[in-house]
Scaffold this motif. Structure first.
Motif, PDB file in Angstrom:
ATOM      1  N   CYS A   1      22.500  14.185 -16.291  1.00  0.00           N
ATOM      2  CA  CYS A   1      23.031  12.847 -16.138  1.00  0.00           C
ATOM      3  C   CYS A   1      24.168  12.426 -15.405  1.00  0.00           C
ATOM      4  O   CYS A   1      25.189  12.712 -15.955  1.00  0.00           O
ATOM      5  CB  CYS A   1      23.375  11.663 -17.389  1.00  0.00           C
TER       6      CYS A   1
ATOM      7  N   HIS B   1      25.405   9.689 -14.527  1.00  0.00           N
ATOM      8  CA  HIS B   1      26.624   9.002 -15.096  1.00  0.00           C
ATOM      9  C   HIS B   1      27.876   9.287 -16.223  1.00  0.00           C
ATOM     10  O   HIS B   1      28.674   9.283 -15.813  1.00  0.00           O
ATOM     11  CB  HIS B   1      26.572   7.519 -16.048  1.00  0.00           C
TER      12      HIS B   1
ATOM     13  N   GLY C   1      27.413  12.357 -17.741  1.00  0.00           N
ATOM     14  CA  GLY C   1      26.734  14.263 -18.069  1.00  0.00           C
ATOM     15  C   GLY C   1      25.965  14.262 -19.307  1.00  0.00           C
ATOM     16  O   GLY C   1      26.206  15.327 -19.807  1.00  0.00           O
ATOM     17  N   ALA C   2      24.974  13.598 -20.010  1.00  0.00           N
ATOM     18  CA  ALA C   2      24.230  13.692 -21.243  1.00  0.00           C
ATOM     19  C   ALA C   2      22.745  14.904 -20.663  1.00  0.00           C
ATOM     20  O   ALA C   2      22.235  14.739 -18.789  1.00  0.00           O
ATOM     21  CB  ALA C   2      23.890  11.990 -21.288  1.00  0.00           C
TER      22      ALA C   2
ATOM     23  N   HIS D   1      23.607   5.852 -22.352  1.00  0.00           N
ATOM     24  CA  HIS D   1      23.719   4.503 -22.546  1.00  0.00           C
ATOM     25  C   HIS D   1      22.140   3.610 -21.283  1.00  0.00           C
ATOM     26  O   HIS D   1      22.557   2.439 -20.939  1.00  0.00           O
ATOM     27  CB  HIS D   1      25.212   4.273 -21.276  1.00  0.00           C
ATOM     28  N   ARG D   2      21.194   4.788 -21.700  1.00  0.00           N
ATOM     29  CA  ARG D   2      19.914   3.963 -21.558  1.00  0.00           C
ATOM     30  C   ARG D   2      20.144   4.319 -19.037  1.00  0.00           C
ATOM     31  O   ARG D   2      19.595   3.222 -18.965  1.00  0.00           O
ATOM     32  CB  ARG D   2      19.911   3.012 -21.477  1.00  0.00           C
ATOM     33  N   HIS D   3      20.699   4.562 -18.917  1.00  0.00           N
ATOM     34  CA  HIS D   3      20.253   4.580 -17.217  1.00  0.00           C
ATOM     35  C   HIS D   3      19.070   4.966 -17.218  1.00  0.00           C
ATOM     36  O   HIS D   3      18.312   6.104 -18.056  1.00  0.00           O
ATOM     37  CB  HIS D   3      21.285   5.987 -16.385  1.00  0.00           C
TER      38      HIS D   3
HETATM   39  S1  FES Z   1      25.301   9.792 -19.623  1.00  0.00           S
HETATM   40 FE1  FES Z   1      23.381   8.648 -19.068  1.00  0.00          FE
HETATM   41  S2  FES Z   1      23.561   6.726 -18.936  1.00  0.00           S
HETATM   42 FE2  FES Z   1      25.780   6.749 -19.958  1.00  0.00          FE
END
Ligand code: FES
Length: 110
Positions: free
Chosen positions: A43, A45, A47-48, A65-67
């Motif tokens: 991700c 945002h 790094g997930a 964080h639900r992006h």
């Molecule tokens: S790590 Fe993916 S929305 Fe924050």
């Protein structure tokens, strides 16, 4: 662009987002509406691992964080200002390939 064969074993699992690791590259693979979609693992945002996320409509939702990211063009939802990569796929004689960009070092030494 380097085309890498996706081993057939991965293609029998169609119920969840899979994390695929091939030739030192990793990406997510999803079966959706009778076709495969390959996209970034990470991700943008924070790094997930998007393989731990889920799909809602035409979007993948990040578990942290639900992006949300569109699974056709990779764009983040309005206001996020980010995107993921959607990787090209092609099928040749029943074998599925993913197209991944080669980095400079693999072009020089690969
Ligand atoms: S790590 Fe993916 S929305 Fe924050």
């Amino acid at each position: 662009m380097k085309w890498i064969e996706i081993p057939h074993d991965y293609l029998s699992q169609k119920s969840a987002i899979q994390l695929i690791e091939l030739s030192g590259k990793s990406f997510c693979l999803l079966w959706k509406e009778d076709k495969w979609i390959a996209f970034s693992k990470k991700c943008p945002h924070a790094g997930a691992n998007l393989a731990h996320g889920w799909c809602e409509g035409n979007e993948v939702v990040c578990p942290y964080h639900r992006h949300r990211f569109n699974l056709i063009d990779g764009r983040g939802a309005a206001g996020q200002g980010n995107y993921i990569q959607i990787y090209p796929l092609k099928e040749v004689d029943g074998v599925l390939y993913v197209g991944l960009k080669e980095n400079m070092w693999s072009r020089v030494f690969g």
